[in-house]
Write a protein that holds these residues in place. Structure first.
Motif, mmCIF file in Angstrom:
data_model
loop_
_atom_site.group_PDB
_atom_site.id
_atom_site.type_symbol
_atom_site.label_atom_id
_atom_site.label_comp_id
_atom_site.label_asym_id
_atom_site.label_seq_id
_atom_site.Cartn_x
_atom_site.Cartn_y
_atom_site.Cartn_z
ATOM 1 N N PHE A 104 5.244 -1.307 10.971
ATOM 2 C CA PHE A 104 4.546 -0.510 11.207
ATOM 3 C C PHE A 104 3.232 -1.074 10.869
ATOM 4 C CE2 PHE A 104 7.140 0.574 7.509
ATOM 5 C CZ PHE A 104 5.964 -0.021 6.484
ATOM 6 N N GLU A 116 12.844 11.172 7.309
ATOM 7 C CA GLU A 116 12.290 11.484 6.836
ATOM 8 C C GLU A 116 11.252 12.677 7.256
ATOM 9 O OE1 GLU A 116 11.833 8.483 3.476
ATOM 10 O OE2 GLU A 116 13.037 10.170 2.518
ATOM 11 N N SER A 134 7.607 1.201 14.787
ATOM 12 C CA SER A 134 7.340 2.551 14.079
ATOM 13 C C SER A 134 7.366 3.330 15.697
ATOM 14 C CB SER A 134 7.248 2.713 13.397
ATOM 15 O OG SER A 134 5.923 2.554 13.637
ATOM 16 N N LYS A 146 6.612 14.724 4.750
ATOM 17 C CA LYS A 146 8.431 15.078 4.437
ATOM 18 C C LYS A 146 9.108 16.311 4.957
ATOM 19 C CE LYS A 146 8.974 12.633 0.660
ATOM 20 N NZ LYS A 146 10.399 11.097 -0.897
ATOM 21 N N ARG A 149 10.460 -3.347 -1.711
ATOM 22 C CA ARG A 149 8.913 -2.715 -2.157
ATOM 23 C C ARG A 149 8.880 -3.452 -3.082
ATOM 24 N NH1 ARG A 149 7.994 1.229 -5.311
ATOM 25 N NH2 ARG A 149 6.836 3.227 -3.854
ATOM 26 N N ARG A 195 -2.042 4.102 -4.226
ATOM 27 C CA ARG A 195 -1.745 5.207 -3.830
ATOM 28 C C ARG A 195 -2.334 6.489 -3.019
ATOM 29 N NH1 ARG A 195 3.714 6.831 -3.229
ATOM 30 N NH2 ARG A 195 4.295 6.081 -5.109
ATOM 31 N N LYS A 206 2.301 10.955 3.833
ATOM 32 C CA LYS A 206 3.613 10.954 4.121
ATOM 33 C C LYS A 206 3.754 12.669 4.176
ATOM 34 C CE LYS A 206 5.151 10.056 -0.128
ATOM 35 N NZ LYS A 206 6.171 9.318 -1.102
ATOM 36 N N LYS A 230 -1.574 8.162 8.648
ATOM 37 C CA LYS A 230 -2.754 6.696 8.294
ATOM 38 C C LYS A 230 -4.383 7.191 9.050
ATOM 39 C CE LYS A 230 1.899 4.048 8.439
ATOM 40 N NZ LYS A 230 2.155 3.183 8.868
ATOM 41 N N GLU A 280 2.732 8.297 12.607
ATOM 42 C CA GLU A 280 4.715 7.563 13.034
ATOM 43 C C GLU A 280 5.636 8.155 11.998
ATOM 44 O OE1 GLU A 280 4.052 3.620 10.858
ATOM 45 O OE2 GLU A 280 2.350 3.604 11.796
ATOM 46 N N THR A 281 7.357 7.724 12.729
ATOM 47 C CA THR A 281 8.093 9.014 12.140
ATOM 48 C C THR A 281 8.117 7.336 10.983
ATOM 49 O OG1 THR A 281 9.162 8.457 14.324
ATOM 50 C CG2 THR A 281 10.545 8.374 13.016
ATOM 51 N N LYS A 282 8.649 8.456 9.364
ATOM 52 C CA LYS A 282 9.306 8.250 8.502
ATOM 53 C C LYS A 282 10.591 7.764 8.137
ATOM 54 C CE LYS A 282 8.208 8.667 3.543
ATOM 55 N NZ LYS A 282 9.618 7.977 3.370
ATOM 56 N N TYR A 283 10.615 6.812 8.754
ATOM 57 C CA TYR A 283 12.356 6.600 8.700
ATOM 58 C C TYR A 283 12.382 5.894 6.822
ATOM 59 C CZ TYR A 283 10.861 4.570 13.406
ATOM 60 O OH TYR A 283 9.965 5.178 14.650
ATOM 61 N N MET A 339 -3.497 6.818 3.855
ATOM 62 C CA MET A 339 -2.734 6.878 3.633
ATOM 63 C C MET A 339 -0.943 7.994 3.327
ATOM 64 S SD MET A 339 0.722 4.062 4.985
ATOM 65 C CE MET A 339 1.537 3.769 3.346
ATOM 66 N N ARG A 348 11.852 -0.285 3.030
ATOM 67 C CA ARG A 348 10.408 -1.446 2.960
ATOM 68 C C ARG A 348 10.664 -2.776 3.073
ATOM 69 N NH1 ARG A 348 4.451 1.219 1.266
ATOM 70 N NH2 ARG A 348 3.356 -0.546 2.566
ATOM 71 N N MET A 380 0.589 -1.266 0.152
ATOM 72 C CA MET A 380 0.192 0.062 -0.291
ATOM 73 C C MET A 380 0.961 0.994 -0.366
ATOM 74 S SD MET A 380 -2.530 0.700 2.967
ATOM 75 C CE MET A 380 -4.097 2.293 3.105
ATOM 76 N N LEU A 381 0.871 2.321 -1.001
ATOM 77 C CA LEU A 381 1.939 3.122 -1.139
ATOM 78 C C LEU A 381 1.071 4.556 -0.828
ATOM 79 C CD1 LEU A 381 3.193 2.693 -4.326
ATOM 80 C CD2 LEU A 381 4.229 2.665 -2.647
HETATM 81 P P1 ATP Z 1 9.181 7.714 -0.082
HETATM 82 O O1 ATP Z 1 10.247 8.352 -1.959
HETATM 83 O O2 ATP Z 1 8.730 9.373 0.125
HETATM 84 O O3 ATP Z 1 10.390 6.898 0.674
HETATM 85 P P2 ATP Z 1 7.589 6.026 -1.554
HETATM 86 O O4 ATP Z 1 7.374 6.025 -3.533
HETATM 87 O O5 ATP Z 1 9.287 4.952 -1.381
HETATM 88 O O6 ATP Z 1 8.452 7.152 -1.705
HETATM 89 P P3 ATP Z 1 5.673 6.018 -0.513
HETATM 90 O O7 ATP Z 1 4.636 4.788 -0.756
HETATM 91 O O8 ATP Z 1 5.051 6.964 -1.166
HETATM 92 O O9 ATP Z 1 6.920 5.107 -0.954
HETATM 93 O O10 ATP Z 1 5.726 6.323 0.910
HETATM 94 C C1 ATP Z 1 6.190 5.711 2.090
HETATM 95 C C2 ATP Z 1 7.017 4.929 2.161
HETATM 96 O O11 ATP Z 1 7.790 5.974 3.441
HETATM 97 C C3 ATP Z 1 7.480 3.321 2.496
HETATM 98 O O12 ATP Z 1 6.710 2.587 1.707
HETATM 99 C C4 ATP Z 1 8.172 2.979 3.325
HETATM 100 O O13 ATP Z 1 9.482 2.398 2.707
HETATM 101 C C5 ATP Z 1 8.915 4.062 4.608
HETATM 102 N N1 ATP Z 1 8.220 4.155 5.621
HETATM 103 C C6 ATP Z 1 9.147 5.173 6.473
HETATM 104 N N2 ATP Z 1 8.334 4.503 7.679
HETATM 105 C C7 ATP Z 1 7.622 4.357 7.573
HETATM 106 C C8 ATP Z 1 6.168 4.178 7.951
HETATM 107 N N3 ATP Z 1 5.620 3.588 9.585
HETATM 108 N N4 ATP Z 1 4.805 3.849 7.904
HETATM 109 C C9 ATP Z 1 4.851 3.443 6.902
HETATM 110 N N5 ATP Z 1 5.828 3.195 5.582
HETATM 111 C C10 ATP Z 1 6.881 3.746 6.217
#
Ligand code: ATP
Length: 550
Positions: A337, A398, A372, A422, A268, A414, A420, A403, A246-249, A418, A253, A225-226
């Motif tokens: 997460f 990041e 997370s 940043k 991913r 997408r 993000k 969510k 949540e913290t975006k690490y 959910m 993925r 899921m994006l």
């Molecule tokens: P990005 O380049 O921003 O990581 P992306 O296209 O890889 O984007 P998105 O689904 O748009 O992926 O953004 C969510 C991404 O953030 C996830 O794919 C995951 O790798 C990362 N992430 C980090 N921390 C979390 C979290 N707590 N929950 C969900 N995703 C997270």
């Protein structure tokens, strides 16, 4: 069924760029093949003989194939190489060379789809002693029974370079068309199983109802899921009402699958990276209950407990040799997460339940396995979400994810459930012109820094106060530098000579009458002191303006 029939379809597909025509060609073909052949031709139309996420790969390079073609056609490898250069790829070169073939195999049986499919599968399974010569033997057997166009497509499939402009979407549409199935149902069953061969087979044998029953299964990765971009923390939380933030690490993925004792880790893009990071499987086995499950998390490379550049993690998961050595050099930490399966599929449960189950079932006592960091946010406590964002980027992460706690897990989509938020990937180089002493425990330190950029006339213009992102060591160092460059001090505030250059991350550029630049930075965070830069290198008001205007 003869392989030639599939080859005719390949030729027809390569002959058009129109999506609808491609779909029709495939649909017509799918309706002619039997149950056993259908999953094979579906994969082969994609140029595959295993589902895309499978660990199996043919491992046949151009050189081996050219050697095989040269011996079947009866010309030197140099002649094959020349033809490849002329035609652009081995497939087309083989086809051309077959026209001059001297060593014909008379009375050979025509190739069948099943024979080609299972032979190429066998190639992928070969490893160990004399593997190259065993692979060549299979390729020779195929090529010597083939005619020119068959040789072209066998070569392309063996090299995993079919390139006839057929992607998963076209195959899905063709399956829907052939068996009269709602496109949404086909799409969802694909997102859940990632196996179009299976989807086609079920569509043929059990129709739409059968497809609706397909669900995720440990061992078969799910399309993740994006997230969409959030327009702002407050806007998003207000829109959702309640949110899990949540913290975006900043790592990669991973989708973790466990069946009995076997752990599989997918990226991913659903690449299987289990073997490159064996320690992760061990940590996971220890932390999870002894059940089959699918979980998701972000895997981060760390040093002394802090995240380090994302490059290191890429190096780790791509590594094929000396894996043990890398385990100590680049330690990995997992931040889980989501939980998609635990004894039963959980994707239709709301996020809050999945998260709760994750918490109940995972043992986080080991430093490498964490959940997370999260908070429950609502329009009443947006400041807490902002704080989480600040501490996230200050900690080298990041940003945050926002969510909807009531939502199911929707694979491969997408959506708006959910989001993000940043820090902008761009950073700015700025100069410190002033500062304020901290409060309480930090009163000996300068806690907040007044930062400036320059205009066209090289005049300094203040742009923000940066107060986060500083670890104790940097804080101490900066405080000393501030003392050194102090011009005057009044109360808790001081002014300094413009000597200290900082690299600043931020979430957004906003218009602001409060600062001399006319613009300011939201959530400015100090990334580091740029001792390698001088005031000549700092950013300008013009650049900020153009970034603001996008
Ligand atoms: P990005 O380049 O921003 O990581 P992306 O296209 O890889 O984007 P998105 O689904 O748009 O992926 O953004 C969510 C991404 O953030 C996830 O794919 C995951 O790798 C990362 N992430 C980090 N921390 C979390 C979290 N707590 N929950 C969900 N995703 C997270």
């Amino acid at each position: 069924m003869k392989y030639q029939e599939l080859v005719n379809v390949y030729e027809a597909l390569a002959g058009t760029t129109k999506r609808l025509e491609k779909t029709d060609i495939l649909a017509e073909f799918f309706s002619k093949v039997d149950t056993q052949t259908l999953p094979q031709v579906v994969l082969m139309a994609l140029g595959l003989v295993f589902p895309p996420w499978s660990e199996e790969e043919q491992g046949v390079g151009d050189k081996i194939l050219m050697k095989a073609v040269s011996s079947v056609v009866g010309v030197s490898t140099n002649a094959v190489e020349d033809m490849v250069r002329e035609k652009g790829d081995i497939g087309a070169a083989a086809e051309e060379l077959y026209k001059k073939r001297t060593q014909q195999t008379f009375f050979s049986k025509p190739l069948t789809i099943d024979f080609v499919f299972t032979s190429i599968r066998k190639i992928a399974k070969i490893s160990g002693n004399h593997s190259q010569s065993r692979k060549i033997a299979i390729i020779l057997e195929l090529l010597s029974s083939a005619n020119g166009t068959e040789a072209k497509y066998i070569s392309k499939t063996v090299l995993e370079e079919l390139r006839i402009g057929v992607g998963e979407g076209i195959i899905r549409d063709a399956i829907s068309k052939t068996f009269g199935i709602d496109k949404k149902v086909t799409e969802r069953s694909h997102m859940l199983t990632n196996d179009l061969g299976l989807v086609a087979e079920v569509a043929m044998n059990e129709g739409e109802e059968g497809l609706k029953k397909l669900t995720l299964k440990p061992g078969r990765p799910v399309k993740p899921m994006l997230a969409q971009l959030s327009e702002g923390i407050a806007i998003s939380i207000n829109e959702m009402g309640k949110a899990i933030c949540e913290t975006k690490y900043d790592g990669i993925r991973v989708q973790i699958h466990k069946i009995k004792d076997n752990v599989q880790l997918f990226t991913r893009r659903l690449e299987n990276v289990t073997e490159a990071i064996p320690e992760m499987s061990d940590y996971i086995k220890e932390a999870f209950p002894d059940e089959d499950f699918i979980a998701e998390g972000e895997m981060v490379a760390t040093k002394d407990g802090k995240p380090i550049s994302f490059q290191y993690i890429l190096q780790r998961v791509r590594r094929k040799y000396n894996i043990e050595e890398a385990i100590d050099k680049v330690p990995l930490t997992l931040f889980l997460f989501d939980l998609l399966y635990l004894k039963i599929p959980l994707i239709d449960e709301p996020l809050k339940i999945r998260r709760e189950l994750l918490k109940e079932n995972v043992n986080t006592s080991k430093a490498q396995i964490n959940l997370s960091e999260m908070i429950e946010a609502s329009p009443e406590n947006i400041d807490e979400a902002e704080k989480l964002f600040n501490s996230s980027i200050a900690g080298g992460n990041e940003g945050i994810m926002i969510k909807d706690p009531e939502e199911p897990y929707i694979p491969g989509i997408r959506g708006k459930k959910m989001l993000k938020f940043k820090a902008e990937p761009e950073t700015l180089d700025v100069v410190v012109v002033g500062g304020t002493h901290g409060l309480g425990k930090r009163s000996n330190f300068i806690g907040s820094y007044l930062i400036a950029i320059k205009n066209q006339d090289n005049e300094l213009k203040t742009v923000a106060h940066a107060a986060t992102g500083l670890d104790d060591e940097t804080l101490e160092k900066l405080t000393k530098l501030m003392e050194k460059y102090k011009i005057y001090e009044k109360g808790t505030k001081l002014t300094v000579e413009p000597k200290i250059i900082l690299e600043i991350a931020y979430s957004e550029i906003v218009k602001s009458p409060e600062y001399e630049a006319g613009y300011s930075l939201r959530f400015p965070v100090v990334r580091r002191i740029r001792e390698d830069k001088s005031i000549d290198d700092i950013d300008t008001v013009e650049r900020l303006e153009s970034m603001f205007k996008g």
